[in-house]
Design a protein around this motif. Structure first.
Motif, mmCIF file in Angstrom:
data_model
loop_
_atom_site.group_PDB
_atom_site.id
_atom_site.type_symbol
_atom_site.label_atom_id
_atom_site.label_comp_id
_atom_site.label_asym_id
_atom_site.label_seq_id
_atom_site.Cartn_x
_atom_site.Cartn_y
_atom_site.Cartn_z
ATOM 1 N N ARG A 12 0.836 -1.218 0.000
ATOM 2 C CA ARG A 12 0.000 0.000 0.000
ATOM 3 C C ARG A 12 0.860 1.253 0.000
ATOM 4 O O ARG A 12 0.491 2.265 -0.598
ATOM 5 C CB ARG A 12 -1.020 -0.023 1.116
ATOM 6 C CG ARG A 12 -0.530 0.205 2.486
ATOM 7 C CD ARG A 12 -1.738 0.304 3.444
ATOM 8 N NE ARG A 12 -1.285 0.371 4.796
ATOM 9 C CZ ARG A 12 -1.303 -0.631 5.656
ATOM 10 N NH1 ARG A 12 -1.762 -1.801 5.304
ATOM 11 N NH2 ARG A 12 -0.865 -0.470 6.884
ATOM 12 N N LYS A 16 0.575 4.138 -2.891
ATOM 13 C CA LYS A 16 0.425 5.559 -2.544
ATOM 14 C C LYS A 16 1.579 6.376 -3.120
ATOM 15 O O LYS A 16 1.374 7.482 -3.630
ATOM 16 C CB LYS A 16 0.366 5.717 -1.024
ATOM 17 C CG LYS A 16 0.010 7.102 -0.570
ATOM 18 C CD LYS A 16 -0.207 7.118 0.925
ATOM 19 C CE LYS A 16 -0.688 8.472 1.395
ATOM 20 N NZ LYS A 16 -1.026 8.466 2.817
ATOM 21 N N GLN A 26 -6.932 10.286 -5.248
ATOM 22 C CA GLN A 26 -7.408 8.908 -5.134
ATOM 23 C C GLN A 26 -8.516 8.648 -6.141
ATOM 24 O O GLN A 26 -8.595 7.566 -6.719
ATOM 25 C CB GLN A 26 -7.897 8.628 -3.708
ATOM 26 C CG GLN A 26 -6.776 8.569 -2.707
ATOM 27 C CD GLN A 26 -7.264 8.375 -1.296
ATOM 28 O OE1 GLN A 26 -8.411 8.667 -0.958
ATOM 29 N NE2 GLN A 26 -6.377 7.884 -0.431
ATOM 30 N N GLU A 44 -5.048 2.157 0.632
ATOM 31 C CA GLU A 44 -3.951 2.984 1.140
ATOM 32 C C GLU A 44 -3.944 3.092 2.662
ATOM 33 O O GLU A 44 -2.889 3.298 3.262
ATOM 34 C CB GLU A 44 -4.008 4.386 0.531
ATOM 35 C CG GLU A 44 -3.595 4.419 -0.921
ATOM 36 C CD GLU A 44 -3.518 5.811 -1.493
ATOM 37 O OE1 GLU A 44 -3.140 5.924 -2.667
ATOM 38 O OE2 GLU A 44 -3.830 6.795 -0.782
#
Length: 79
Positions: A12, A16, A26, A44
């Motif tokens: 994650r 990101k 996002q 995330e």
């Protein structure tokens, strides 16, 4: 590789990192891989673990090595 051996926190963080490098929200990142903003947020923040389909779509859309995305090893971009 079993799910127990996968470092989802590192995955994650790499997702990101890529999103921020590309300067995408996002929502925009999610649209690019056919997911909702809520799905990207959940990944995330660790509320959801990305499956292989999600990882594959991200790798394909943003020209990333799937191996790098999952393990952090190798080249980030396969080219």
């Amino acid at each position: 590789m079993s799910r127990q051996n996968v470092d989802f926190e590192a995955i994650r963080n790499r997702i990101k990192e890529v999103r921020k490098e590309l300067k995408l929200s996002q929502e925009m990142f999610g649209k690019a891989v056919d997911f909702r903003r809520q799905d990207i947020h959940a990944i995330e923040t660790g509320k959801r673990q990305p499956g292989l389909t999600v990882l594959y779509r991200i790798a394909l859309q943003f020209n990333l090595s799937l191996d790098w995305l999952v393990t952090g090893r190798g080249r980030k971009n396969p080219d």
